[in-house]
Motif scaffolding. Structure first.
Motif, PDB file in Angstrom:
ATOM      1  N   ASN A  65       0.827  -1.210   0.000  1.00  0.00           N
ATOM      2  CA  ASN A  65       0.000   0.000   0.000  1.00  0.00           C
ATOM      3  C   ASN A  65       0.862   1.261   0.000  1.00  0.00           C
ATOM      4  O   ASN A  65       2.060   1.237   0.290  1.00  0.00           O
ATOM      5  CB  ASN A  65      -0.939   0.013   1.212  1.00  0.00           C
ATOM      6  CG  ASN A  65      -0.170  -0.026   2.519  1.00  0.00           C
ATOM      7  OD1 ASN A  65       0.731  -0.831   2.694  1.00  0.00           O
ATOM      8  ND2 ASN A  65      -0.516   0.842   3.443  1.00  0.00           N
ATOM      9  N   LYS A  66       0.225   2.385  -0.327  1.00  0.00           N
ATOM     10  CA  LYS A  66       0.844   3.713  -0.257  1.00  0.00           C
ATOM     11  C   LYS A  66       0.091   4.537   0.773  1.00  0.00           C
ATOM     12  O   LYS A  66      -1.091   4.315   1.020  1.00  0.00           O
ATOM     13  CB  LYS A  66       0.781   4.421  -1.622  1.00  0.00           C
ATOM     14  CG  LYS A  66       1.794   3.919  -2.629  1.00  0.00           C
ATOM     15  CD  LYS A  66       1.760   4.737  -3.904  1.00  0.00           C
ATOM     16  CE  LYS A  66       0.512   4.447  -4.708  1.00  0.00           C
ATOM     17  NZ  LYS A  66       0.586   5.011  -6.077  1.00  0.00           N
ATOM     18  N   TYR A  67       0.793   5.496   1.350  1.00  0.00           N
ATOM     19  CA  TYR A  67       0.138   6.418   2.264  1.00  0.00           C
ATOM     20  C   TYR A  67       0.816   7.774   2.169  1.00  0.00           C
ATOM     21  O   TYR A  67       1.939   7.895   1.674  1.00  0.00           O
ATOM     22  CB  TYR A  67       0.159   5.894   3.706  1.00  0.00           C
ATOM     23  CG  TYR A  67       1.524   5.784   4.327  1.00  0.00           C
ATOM     24  CD1 TYR A  67       2.076   6.824   5.071  1.00  0.00           C
ATOM     25  CD2 TYR A  67       2.273   4.618   4.176  1.00  0.00           C
ATOM     26  CE1 TYR A  67       3.327   6.717   5.642  1.00  0.00           C
ATOM     27  CE2 TYR A  67       3.531   4.498   4.745  1.00  0.00           C
ATOM     28  CZ  TYR A  67       4.055   5.543   5.480  1.00  0.00           C
ATOM     29  OH  TYR A  67       5.303   5.436   6.032  1.00  0.00           O
ATOM     30  N   SER A  68       0.129   8.803   2.645  1.00  0.00           N
ATOM     31  CA  SER A  68       0.678  10.164   2.575  1.00  0.00           C
ATOM     32  C   SER A  68       0.526  10.840   3.927  1.00  0.00           C
ATOM     33  O   SER A  68      -0.302  10.452   4.754  1.00  0.00           O
ATOM     34  CB  SER A  68      -0.031  10.989   1.495  1.00  0.00           C
ATOM     35  OG  SER A  68      -1.398  11.139   1.805  1.00  0.00           O
ATOM     36  N   SER A  69       1.332  11.866   4.145  1.00  0.00           N
ATOM     37  CA  SER A  69       1.253  12.638   5.388  1.00  0.00           C
ATOM     38  C   SER A  69       1.660  14.078   5.095  1.00  0.00           C
ATOM     39  O   SER A  69       2.392  14.351   4.145  1.00  0.00           O
ATOM     40  CB  SER A  69       2.161  12.035   6.463  1.00  0.00           C
ATOM     41  OG  SER A  69       3.521  12.098   6.066  1.00  0.00           O
TER      42      SER A  69
END
Length: 312
Positions: A65-69
């Motif tokens: 998965n990918k995630y952002s912040s």
């Protein structure tokens, strides 16, 4: 008398970010146990992510998965916003792998990485299980995970925050100072819901609206925007002072302040948070202050005025 123009320029210089816009690629740690993700991150400073090319494939790893912040830092009068998007990679077996040098195109700019030798070792005996246990099985399971991510629900929680323009007088005489302060209030319990967004550009526009053409402005210089702990109706709040000045009306023209607005990053929170996925979804919210008008009156006649005139 101070020049209003020079004073305004000084505030601009104090609040405008000094750093140029930057984009970089950051690689995860090596060596790492097989039950942890290797990561590649794209880090943007003071700009939004508009477009980017695919993250590279790594032999011996499977994309997960990918995630952002987003992180906003206010220090020394400068505001820095850091946006990061991260791709997780799950190792298939233990061993040593070569991530060759690669490049990505981000917002039209080509960003280079020198690559890395990635060493993956077995999980050590008696070591605590990682919360980042990778999903290693089949393409079908990966597709199911993607569907779950797409269907993840985020809730827009109510926030306790407001923008307000404070003046210490409801009316003033010509030449009388009016202390004027712009505050942003945020409940301590809601700190994870809101972040400042593009603050330097926004405050410059706000200052142009606050400026009074018929008043002399004496500004308070401050090099750092730090929150103060205050109570609002008995509840703990953080108060951010965004601007402060004393305005001296030069004639009977009222001091008029329009409705000011400040756009903030507003996060939705995951309805069913998971340790393996991002628990917040970024959005935006605009806060408005109430317009204000301060009437200005002529100075009252001096009680000895007639006596002085007869003496002349």
């Amino acid at each position: 008398m101070k020049s209003l123009y020079l004073t305004f320029i000084l505030i601009f210089m104090l609040l405008a970010p000094l750093q140029a816009q930057q984009i970089s690629i950051e690689l995860g740690k090596s060596p790492l146990p097989i039950n942890q993700y290797f990561t590649i991150s794209v880090r943007l400073q003071n700009q939004q992510l508009k477009e980017y090319s695919s993250f590279p494939e790594i032999e011996g790893f499977k994309k997960s998965n990918k995630y952002s912040s987003t992180k906003t830092i206010i220090t020394g009068g400068n505001t820095t916003t850091i946006f990061t998007i991260t791709q997780n990679y799950a190792a298939l077996v233990e061993g040593e792998y070569l991530l060759k040098p690669f490049s990505m195109k981000v917002n039209g700019q080509t960003v280079q990485s020198k690559g890395l030798t990635i060493k993956v070792h077995p999980v050590q005996a008696n070591a605590p299980q990682s919360i980042n246990q990778p999903d290693l099985i089949t393409q079908e399971e990966e597709q199911e995970q993607q569907v779950e991510e797409e269907e993840a629900e985020f809730v827009d929680k109510d926030d306790n925050a407001f923008l307000t323009l404070y003046t210490d007088k409801k009316e003033a005489f010509v030449g009388e100072g009016v202390n004027t302060v712009l505050y942003f209030y945020l409940a301590e319990s809601d700190q994870r819901l809101l972040d400042f967004y593009d603050f330097a550009n926004q405050i410059n526009g706000i200052l142009r609206q606050i400026k009074q053409p018929h008043a002399w402005e004496e500004t308070f210089d401050f090099t750092e925007i730090t929150p103060e702990n205050v109570l609002v109706k008995g509840e703990p709040y953080l108060r951010f002072k965004l601007y402060e000045a004393v305005l001296y009306p030069l004639n009977k023209e009222p001091l008029r302040f329009p409705q000011l607005q400040l756009q903030m990053i507003k996060y939705k929170v995951a309805k069913n948070p998971s340790l393996l996925t991002e628990d917040r979804q970024e959005g935006y919210k605009v806060f408005y202050s109430r317009p204000r008008e301060i009437p200005v009156k002529e100075l009252p006649p001096h009680p000895l005025r007639d006596v002085v005139l007869r003496g002349l």
